[in-house]
Design an enzyme around this catalytic site. Structure first.
Site, short mmCIF file in Angstrom:
data_model
loop_
_atom_site.label_atom_id
_atom_site.label_comp_id
_atom_site.label_asym_id
_atom_site.label_seq_id
_atom_site.Cartn_x
_atom_site.Cartn_y
_atom_site.Cartn_z
N GLY A 48 -138.21 49.34 -18.24
CA GLY A 48 -137.57 48.67 -17.10
C GLY A 48 -136.70 49.55 -16.24
O GLY A 48 -136.62 49.35 -15.02
N ASP A 104 -132.00 48.52 -16.93
CA ASP A 104 -132.23 47.72 -15.73
C ASP A 104 -131.28 46.54 -15.64
O ASP A 104 -130.72 46.26 -14.60
CB ASP A 104 -133.71 47.27 -15.66
CG ASP A 104 -134.20 46.63 -16.96
OD1 ASP A 104 -133.39 46.46 -17.90
OD2 ASP A 104 -135.40 46.30 -17.04
N ASP A 107 -128.28 41.41 -20.31
CA ASP A 107 -128.50 39.97 -20.49
C ASP A 107 -127.78 39.51 -21.75
O ASP A 107 -126.63 39.11 -21.71
CB ASP A 107 -130.01 39.72 -20.51
CG ASP A 107 -130.37 38.27 -20.69
OD1 ASP A 107 -129.51 37.41 -20.46
OD2 ASP A 107 -131.53 37.98 -21.04
N LYS A 135 -126.19 39.86 -15.73
CA LYS A 135 -126.32 38.41 -15.56
C LYS A 135 -124.99 37.71 -15.78
O LYS A 135 -124.19 38.12 -16.63
CB LYS A 135 -127.35 37.86 -16.54
CG LYS A 135 -128.75 38.10 -16.08
CD LYS A 135 -129.72 37.23 -16.85
CE LYS A 135 -131.13 37.62 -16.47
NZ LYS A 135 -132.11 37.00 -17.36
N PHE A 156 -134.20 34.46 -14.46
CA PHE A 156 -135.15 35.50 -14.81
C PHE A 156 -135.63 36.19 -13.53
O PHE A 156 -136.13 35.53 -12.62
CB PHE A 156 -136.33 34.93 -15.59
CG PHE A 156 -137.18 35.99 -16.20
CD1 PHE A 156 -136.82 36.59 -17.40
CD2 PHE A 156 -138.34 36.42 -15.56
CE1 PHE A 156 -137.60 37.60 -17.95
CE2 PHE A 156 -139.13 37.42 -16.11
CZ PHE A 156 -138.75 38.01 -17.31
N VAL A 157 -135.45 37.49 -13.46
CA VAL A 157 -135.81 38.23 -12.24
C VAL A 157 -136.85 39.31 -12.57
O VAL A 157 -136.95 39.77 -13.72
CB VAL A 157 -134.57 38.89 -11.58
CG1 VAL A 157 -133.63 37.84 -11.05
CG2 VAL A 157 -133.85 39.83 -12.55
N ASP A 163 -140.10 43.46 -15.30
CA ASP A 163 -141.44 42.87 -15.39
C ASP A 163 -141.43 41.43 -15.85
O ASP A 163 -140.47 40.94 -16.42
CB ASP A 163 -142.26 43.66 -16.40
CG ASP A 163 -141.81 43.37 -17.84
OD1 ASP A 163 -140.62 43.60 -18.12
OD2 ASP A 163 -142.62 42.89 -18.64
N ARG A 169 -143.47 45.13 -11.79
CA ARG A 169 -142.48 46.22 -11.81
C ARG A 169 -142.46 46.98 -10.49
O ARG A 169 -141.45 47.56 -10.11
CB ARG A 169 -142.80 47.22 -12.93
CG ARG A 169 -142.67 46.65 -14.33
CD ARG A 169 -142.70 47.79 -15.34
NE ARG A 169 -142.95 47.34 -16.70
CZ ARG A 169 -142.02 46.89 -17.54
NH1 ARG A 169 -140.76 46.81 -17.14
NH2 ARG A 169 -142.34 46.53 -18.75
#
Ligand code: 5GP
Ligand code: MG
Length: 186
Positions: A48, A104, A107, A135, A156-157, A163, A169
């Site tokens: 990521g 990336d 969370d 987040k 969720f991004v 991805d 991506r």
């Protein structure tokens, strides 16, 4: 691919500006008195952080080595962490080095908590952590990170390295996907 986008949360232009700021901040905070340039080992958490890290380091005019670590936490089409697992690493010798770990998104915090202490144990002089996104949820706030690009809602991004099922991506912006994408055929 673009038809699957619901909303653009952060545009490539906003990302570009913020990545430049982060690069300058990290470079400045790793300056060594008496030395012309700082020396850093940068460690992107794959897959990521690949794109973020690539953009970040090209704006850091420092003597640098790159180490790699691959962690899986959202395997396949999962939308929640399945627990982080190191799949492989190629760090080189990080003894005595100033390491910057790049991910990336923060969370649950499981990935950073899994990887950062291990780098210290390998003898790194310092380990700083940098995430592009954090987040807005309690678990993400409880984990210390040194550099944060953007705070985002708990959604969720994908895009800019992130991805869903290993797709999206290569989208240049950070986006959410239409609800029907999740679980549907690709
Ligand atoms: P944590 O270990 O902090 O729960 O999550 C970190 C990892 O989970 C990230 O490196 C990323 O791979 C994945 N992840 C967490 N949230 C998201 C998200 O909203 N979208 C995507 N694509 N991946 C996420
Ligand atoms: Mg992922």
């Amino acid at each position: 691919m673009h038809r699957d986008i619901d909303r653009v949360l952060i545009s490539q232009y906003q990302i570009g500006a913020r990545v430049r700021e982060l690069a300058h901040q990290i470079t400045a905070e790793h300056a060594q008195p008496g030395q012309e340039t700082a020396e850093i080992t940068i460690v992107p958490i794959l897959t990521g952080a690949m794109i973020f890290c690539g953009d970040l380091i090209r704006q850091m005019p420092v003597k640098m080595r790159i180490g790699l670590i691959t962690v899986s936490s959202y395997p396949g089409a999962s939308l929640n962490t399945q627990g982080s697992q190191v799949l492989g690493q190629q760090l080189g010798d990080i003894k005595g080095r100033r390491v910057v770990l790049v991910d990336d998104i923060l969370d649950s915090g499981g990935t950073i908590k899994l990887v950062a202490p291990g780098l210290k144990e390998l003898g790194a002089a310092s380990v700083k952590t940098c995430v592009l996104l954090r987040k807005d949820r309690p678990s993400a706030k409880q984990v210390h990170v040194d550099y944060v690009g953007f705070e985002i809602p708990d959604e969720f991004v994908v895009g800019y390295g992130l991805d869903y099922n290993n797709y999206y991506r290569n989208l240049p912006d950070i986006v959410t996907l239409k609800a029907q994408i999740y679980g549907g055929p690709h």
